[in-house]
Design an enzyme around this catalytic site. Structure first.
Site, PDB file in Angstrom:
ATOM      1  N   LYS A  48       6.895  11.143  21.249  1.00 34.89           N
ATOM      2  CA  LYS A  48       6.959  12.049  22.415  1.00 34.89           C
ATOM      3  C   LYS A  48       5.587  12.281  23.019  1.00 34.89           C
ATOM      4  O   LYS A  48       5.439  13.057  23.954  1.00 34.89           O
ATOM      5  CB  LYS A  48       7.534  13.404  21.987  1.00 34.89           C
ATOM      6  CG  LYS A  48       8.901  13.345  21.353  1.00 34.89           C
ATOM      7  CD  LYS A  48       9.278  14.740  20.824  1.00 34.89           C
ATOM      8  CE  LYS A  48      10.376  14.666  19.797  1.00 34.89           C
ATOM      9  NZ  LYS A  48      10.409  15.861  18.935  1.00 34.89           N
ATOM     10  N   THR A  85       0.839  -1.200   0.000  1.00 32.86           N
ATOM     11  CA  THR A  85       0.000   0.000   0.000  1.00 32.86           C
ATOM     12  C   THR A  85       0.871   1.245   0.000  1.00 32.86           C
ATOM     13  O   THR A  85       0.656   2.172  -0.794  1.00 32.86           O
ATOM     14  CB  THR A  85      -0.941  -0.019   1.222  1.00 32.86           C
ATOM     15  OG1 THR A  85      -1.596  -1.288   1.256  1.00 32.86           O
ATOM     16  CG2 THR A  85      -1.967   1.089   1.135  1.00 32.86           C
TER      17      THR A  85
HETATM   18  N1   CP Z   1      -2.503  -5.420   0.773  1.00 31.99           N
HETATM   19  C1   CP Z   1      -1.856  -4.692   1.706  1.00 31.99           C
HETATM   20  O1   CP Z   1      -2.478  -3.844   2.391  1.00 31.99           O
HETATM   21  O2   CP Z   1      -0.543  -4.961   1.830  1.00 31.99           O
HETATM   22  P1   CP Z   1       0.485  -4.147   2.742  1.00 31.99           P
HETATM   23  O3   CP Z   1       0.088  -4.411   4.186  1.00 31.99           O
HETATM   24  O4   CP Z   1       1.833  -4.670   2.401  1.00 31.99           O
HETATM   25  O5   CP Z   1       0.315  -2.694   2.425  1.00 31.99           O
END
Ligand code: CP
Length: 302
Positions: A80, A52
């Site tokens: 923090k 993503t």
């Molecule tokens: N499909 C998907 O959300 O993969 P990632 O968690 O690698 O972003």
């Protein structure tokens, strides 16, 4: 779509889904269109990601935008004690669009309410993953030639799988029949089942993967979401529930394709990768085109 948030897949209409998929097809043919030269995209990942984050950032780069952000909130002032609200107010003064992943359900909605620029939810806990949903729809359309009247089987962790929740809601617009394969503890939440019922559509529940293989147009495999379990022993009980192997593909429909949002752990055997049914790596590639379409539409340049 200019200026819209995408927090839940239901924030967009059926016409808007189809518009994004059309624009994505154009980007697949011609990915390097510098339409966002004057834009900055903030990529805020409070939870791990490969596809993503990298596909959103690739999409922004291919559009000519600049990207700021982080992939580890431990290196930011969140460490923090800065609140999500303050972080988002500040980042919305720096960037034109915010892409955010967060482990807490509802965090993206909260961010959209305090942000002065559009927020795209890149996954909030076990709740929603709407941009993944759009690329899943794009992949379904690409493999089936239609989104209408399909038998879609979801396999694995239907309780915590946010990609499942979004895709079930979206495919209710296309007269889908849902086949739900999961361990007893990981069934689709009742809110998603209500969504199906309210659209006067059917769902069928199973515990055996073999039962859906002859009827599915789409086999949507999912990972058991270890990070959502509060009790590690509960995860141990279900972690190997389903493993799709090449030999199980005999007798499937000729049009059947296997999707998976990835990452996979062991739920699709590597001997499936070379079969004509395997579509999950192309599905991940499609994420770039769909996210280009999303950024361009929300920026109002497409
Ligand atoms: N499909 C998907 O959300 O993969 P990632 O968690 O690698 O972003």
């Amino acid at each position: 779509m200019k200026g819209k948030n995408l927090v839940s897949i239901t924030d967009f209409s059926k016409d808007e889904y189809l518009r994004i998929l059309n624009i994505a097809a154009d980007f697949e043919k011609n990915p390097n269109q510098k339409l966002l030269n004057d834009h900055v995209v903030a990529s805020l990942f409070f939870e791990p990601s490969t596809r993503t984050r990298l596909s959103f950032e690739t999409a922004a780069n291919r559009l000519g935008a600049r990207v700021v952000g982080f992939s580890d909130s431990g290196s930011t002032s969140v460490k923090k004690g800065e609140s999500l609200k303050d972080t988002i107010i500040m980042v919305s003064g720096y960037a034109d669009i915010i892409v955010m992943r967060h482990p807490r359900e509802g965090a993206a909605r909260w961010a959209s309410e305090v942000s002065s620029v559009p927020v795209i939810n890149a996954g909030d806990g076990a709740n929603q993953h709407p941009s993944q949903c759009l690329l899943d729809m794009y992949s379904i359309l690409q493999t089936q030639g239609t989104l209408d009247n399909l038998n879609i089987a979801f396999i694995g962790d239907l309780k915590y799988g946010r990609t499942v929740h979004s895709l079930v809601q979206a495919m209710c617009n296309f007269n889908a029949t849902f086949h739900l394969v999961s361990p007893e503890q990981l069934k689709l939440p009742s809110s998603s089942k209500m969504h199906i019922k309210n659209n006067k559509l059917e769902y069928h529940q199973y515990t055996e993967l073999a039962d859906i293989m002859p009827i599915a147009d789409i086999v949507y495999m999912t990972r058991i979401q270890q990070e959502r379990f509060s009790d590690p022993l509960e995860y141990e009980k279900v972690k190997n529930s389903y493993v799709l192997t090449k030999s199980m593909l005999e007798g499937c429909k000729p049009n059947m394709k296997i999707l998976h949002p990835l990452p996979r752990i062991n739920e699709i055997s590597e001997d499936v990768d070379e079969t004509p049914q395997a579509f999950y790596f192309k599905q991940a590639e499609n994420g770039v085109y769909v996210r280009q379409a999303l950024l361009a539409a929300i920026a109002g340049v497409k």
